[in-house]
Design an enzyme around this catalytic site. Structure first.
Site, mmCIF file in Angstrom:
data_model
loop_
_atom_site.group_PDB
_atom_site.id
_atom_site.type_symbol
_atom_site.label_atom_id
_atom_site.label_comp_id
_atom_site.label_asym_id
_atom_site.label_seq_id
_atom_site.Cartn_x
_atom_site.Cartn_y
_atom_site.Cartn_z
ATOM 1 N N HIS A 284 0.817 -1.207 0.000
ATOM 2 C CA HIS A 284 0.000 0.000 0.000
ATOM 3 C C HIS A 284 0.854 1.262 0.000
ATOM 4 C CE1 HIS A 284 -3.043 -2.983 0.316
ATOM 5 N NE2 HIS A 284 -3.779 -2.101 -0.315
ATOM 6 N N ARG B 11 -11.015 1.108 -3.230
ATOM 7 C CA ARG B 11 -10.588 0.333 -2.057
ATOM 8 C C ARG B 11 -11.226 0.955 -0.820
ATOM 9 N NH1 ARG B 11 -5.458 0.016 -5.094
ATOM 10 N NH2 ARG B 11 -4.731 -2.139 -5.079
ATOM 11 N N ARG C 112 -15.409 -1.925 -4.149
ATOM 12 C CA ARG C 112 -15.077 -3.202 -3.521
ATOM 13 C C ARG C 112 -15.460 -3.124 -2.050
ATOM 14 N NH1 ARG C 112 -8.950 -5.076 -3.184
ATOM 15 N NH2 ARG C 112 -8.797 -3.386 -1.685
ATOM 16 N N GLU D 139 -8.860 -13.072 -7.092
ATOM 17 C CA GLU D 139 -7.531 -12.847 -6.523
ATOM 18 C C GLU D 139 -7.030 -14.011 -5.693
ATOM 19 O OE1 GLU D 139 -7.499 -9.447 -3.919
ATOM 20 O OE2 GLU D 139 -9.470 -9.892 -3.119
ATOM 21 N N ASN E 262 -2.344 -8.571 -7.582
ATOM 22 C CA ASN E 262 -1.467 -8.365 -6.417
ATOM 23 C C ASN E 262 -1.576 -9.554 -5.472
ATOM 24 O OD1 ASN E 262 -1.263 -5.898 -7.606
ATOM 25 N ND2 ASN E 262 -2.408 -4.781 -6.057
ATOM 26 N N ASP E 263 -2.815 -9.971 -5.225
ATOM 27 C CA ASP E 263 -3.008 -11.129 -4.353
ATOM 28 C C ASP E 263 -2.956 -12.432 -5.126
ATOM 29 O OD1 ASP E 263 -3.194 -10.264 -1.668
ATOM 30 O OD2 ASP E 263 -5.058 -9.248 -2.177
ATOM 31 N N ARG F 259 3.439 -10.837 -0.641
ATOM 32 C CA ARG F 259 3.856 -9.796 -1.573
ATOM 33 C C ARG F 259 4.811 -8.774 -0.965
ATOM 34 N NH1 ARG F 259 -2.207 -7.418 -2.531
ATOM 35 N NH2 ARG F 259 -1.908 -5.327 -1.769
ATOM 36 N N CYS G 149 -7.520 -5.242 -11.975
ATOM 37 C CA CYS G 149 -7.270 -4.052 -11.170
ATOM 38 C C CYS G 149 -5.987 -4.171 -10.356
ATOM 39 C CB CYS G 149 -8.457 -3.751 -10.255
ATOM 40 S SG CYS G 149 -8.873 -5.113 -9.174
HETATM 41 C C1 PEP Z 1 -5.167 -7.074 -5.794
HETATM 42 O O1 PEP Z 1 -5.094 -7.927 -4.913
HETATM 43 O O2 PEP Z 1 -4.677 -7.214 -6.937
HETATM 44 C C2 PEP Z 1 -5.847 -5.793 -5.548
HETATM 45 C C3 PEP Z 1 -6.040 -4.937 -6.528
HETATM 46 O O3 PEP Z 1 -6.277 -5.509 -4.296
HETATM 47 P P1 PEP Z 1 -5.357 -5.028 -3.073
HETATM 48 O O4 PEP Z 1 -4.044 -4.598 -3.669
HETATM 49 O O5 PEP Z 1 -6.096 -3.925 -2.423
HETATM 50 O O6 PEP Z 1 -5.278 -6.251 -2.245
HETATM 51 MG MG MG Z 2 -6.298 -7.932 -3.126
#
Ligand code: PEP
Ligand code: MG
Length: 567
Positions: A186, A293, A329, A428, A451-452, A462, A499
């Site tokens: 983040h 988010r 979300r 995800e 990302n997840d 990550r 996303c």
């Molecule tokens: C993801 O997991 O790709 C995502 C966009 O959500 P976050 O980064 O908020 O977990």
């Molecule tokens: Mg995520």
């Protein structure tokens, strides 16, 4: 020279400000000697006012009158007879100064942040600052004020928290260096949203760099240079100008549709973290918001935002976007996103634990409050709702069922909402990907959260540097899952977006075009770059690249090959 993760493009040259986040926790106690406690509070207020006045003076010189006046306003707020009078009454009744201050400030914060106009909302942020400032003094903590940082400051911190970013003035902060966080943490996402060059995961940055020292932050290469000589400063200033020139050249992609070279059209949305980010999405020419988010609305406060507060936030974003799509979300809490006031137990494996939709389904009051707020806001724009961290279809069904119940309630109460609101799944987890065929029959859309998805597929965190070699979207396993998700969506005629940060990776774009992705949701500053990257590919060229890549066995083969293609 120090090395870290290149997390936000650009070169920042400036002086170090070391920022430490202190815990403002205290033990609630009742006091016998209320006179002494009252004096303790009054002393803290007087120190706070003196400090603030000095900071305002400094800010007046570095940034101008307007910025200084905001700080001076803090003095007026705390001296307001009602606010200070009520705090003093609580102390007189036996509360300790910390608790009395917090109680009254929180009341004002909640009142101000539920108002409809931006100016009053801003007052909530002011009261938050006042609360933190006076609490720090009461607890004997020396707080560094990011909001009062002079021009040309490079922030150096262990971690960049949302509350820190709230104080960042883009005009003054030229670089961010942290000790933790990967490209998709983040901290990185926030730095990119603010368009400030950032290098994260720099080992020992807060001890190796000293306050006031000159430093170069190279957010393109992930390099930090302390106390550079004149030659280096000159070389990096040239590089800085080249980056700025590239950004200017992207301007010709503003105001046009997002199309491939062979004419297919794509939706190009932005990821947002609060209602005001919707303004940034528009300023950067985003065609909507593909991921709101919402957890950021829940952070940096002491209680769950009310339905009214949430409704106002979602409605505001929808109104700013003026009927452009807005995918909200639902609360994705847990993992790296903590909310201390929910009192969640510490878990061995928080990323695999009680979080996101799992938490919401077991805390239905909180979930329903959010869903009602989203439904009510849906009559003000093109709002869609999406559930995070779905692993099994029952979770999706349970969430949808709640929405249906709330729709019936709202209808009965004659409250307007979009009866056809689309409900999607954030793809995800590896499990969701594997059952994408089943999910696609019931969901209205998919959005791939790479990302997840990368983390859960590769079984690696990550944010953990030790396993970052495995964390890549170009792993054949991850690519196959992405392709499969898109195939299932296409077969079932539902749109599939992405996303996660991978959506703006230039090397990934031919693959996504070939697989049939229909929507890209990226950080606002990446919009023009992604539009340009998409415009370079014909569908058949992209198919050729994808055919080759999907035959490859290793991540290295894939990324080496894609690097040559991009060049
Ligand atoms: C993801 O997991 O790709 C995502 C966009 O959500 P976050 O980064 O908020 O977990
Ligand atoms: Mg995520």
């Amino acid at each position: 020279m120090l090395h870290g993760t290149a997390a936000s493009d650009g070169i920042g040259i400036g002086r170090v400000m070391l920022v430490e986040e202190h815990s403002l926790e205290y033990t609630h106690k009742t006091t016998e000697d209320t006179e002494e406690e009252l004096q303790r509070f009054k002393n803290a207020v007087s120190i706070f006012c003196d400090n603030t006045a000095a900071q305002a003076d400094a800010l007046r010189k570095s940034a101008g009158d307007k910025e200084a006046e905001i700080l001076e306003g803090h003095i007026q707020i705390i001296k307001d007879p009602y606010l200070s009078g009520e705090i003093e009454k609580l102390i007189a009744n036996g509360q300790c100064a910390e608790a009395a201050l917090e109680h009254m400030c929180d009341m004002f914060i909640s009142m101000f942040s539920s108002a409809d106009d931006e100016l009053t909302n801003q007052r909530a942020a002011d009261v938050k600052d006042i609360k933190t400032g006076i609490l720090s003094i009461l607890l004997g903590i020396n707080e560094v004020k990011i909001c009062a940082a002079p021009k040309g400051t490079v922030i150096v911190a262990k971690e960049l928290t949302p509350s820190m970013t709230a104080g960042i003035n883009k005009e003054n902060i030229v670089g961010i260096i942290t000790e933790t966080g990967g490209k998709t943490s983040h901290s990185a996402i926030l730095a990119r949203a603010l368009e400030i060059p950032a290098v994260l995961s720099v080992n020992g940055a807060t001890t190796k760099l000293s306050a006031g020292e000159m430093v170069i932050t190279d957010g393109c290469e992930g390099i930090v240079i302390a106390s550079p000589d004149e030659n280096l400063i000159q070389a990096y200033t040239t590089k800085q100008n080249a980056v700025l020139k590239q950004r200017r050249e992207l301007e010709k992609f503003r105001g046009i549709a997002t199309k491939s070279k062979s004419g297919e059209t794509y939706e190009l949305f932005c990821n947002i973290g609060n209602q005001d980010d919707a303004i940034k999405a528009i300023e950067h020419d985003g065609e909507g918001a593909g991921l709101f988010r919402t957890e950021f609305l829940f952070m940096d406060r002491n209680s769950v935002p009310t339905e009214e507060e949430q409704f106002n936030a979602y409605k505001k974003a929808a109104l700013i976007l003026k009927n452009k799509p807005l995918i909200i979300r639902t609360l994705d809490i847990g993992g790296d996103k903590a909310l201390p006031y929910l009192g969640l137990k510490k878990e061995e494996n928080p990323f695999m634990g009680f979080r996101a939709i799992r938490y919401c389904l077991k805390n239905q009051d909180l979930f329903k409050t959010q869903l009602r707020a989203i439904l009510r806001a849906s009559s003000f724009g093109d709002i869609k709702v999406m559930f995070p961290l779905v692993t099994a279809i029952d979770e999706f069904r349970a969430g949808k069922q709640l929405i249906n119940e709330l729709k019936t309630e709202l209808k009965k109460s004659k409250i307007l909402f979009d009866e056809n609101i689309k409900i999607g799944v954030m793809m995800e987890t590896a499990s969701a990907a594997v059952i994408a065929d089943t999910l696609a029959k019931e969901a209205d859309f998919f959005s791939i959260g790479t990302n997840d998805l990368i983390g859960y597929t590769m079984a690696c965190d990550r944010g953990n540097n030790e396993v970052s070699n495995l964390y890549s979207a170009f792993q054949p396993s991850v690519l196959r899952l992405i392709k499969y998700i898109i195939d299932c969506g296409t077969k079932n005629n539902i749109p599939v977006g992405m996303c996660g940060e991978t959506a703006s990776n230039e090397m990934m774009i031919p693959l996504l075009i070939s697989f049939g992705l229909t929507e890209f949701s990226v950080s606002a500053p990446s919009v023009l770059k992604v539009r340009k990257a998409i415009s370079k590919w014909t569908k058949s060229d992209a198919d050729n690249v994808a055919d080759k890549v999907m035959q490859m066995a290793t991540e290295k083969e894939v990324s080496d090959y894609l690097k040559t293609i991009i060049r």
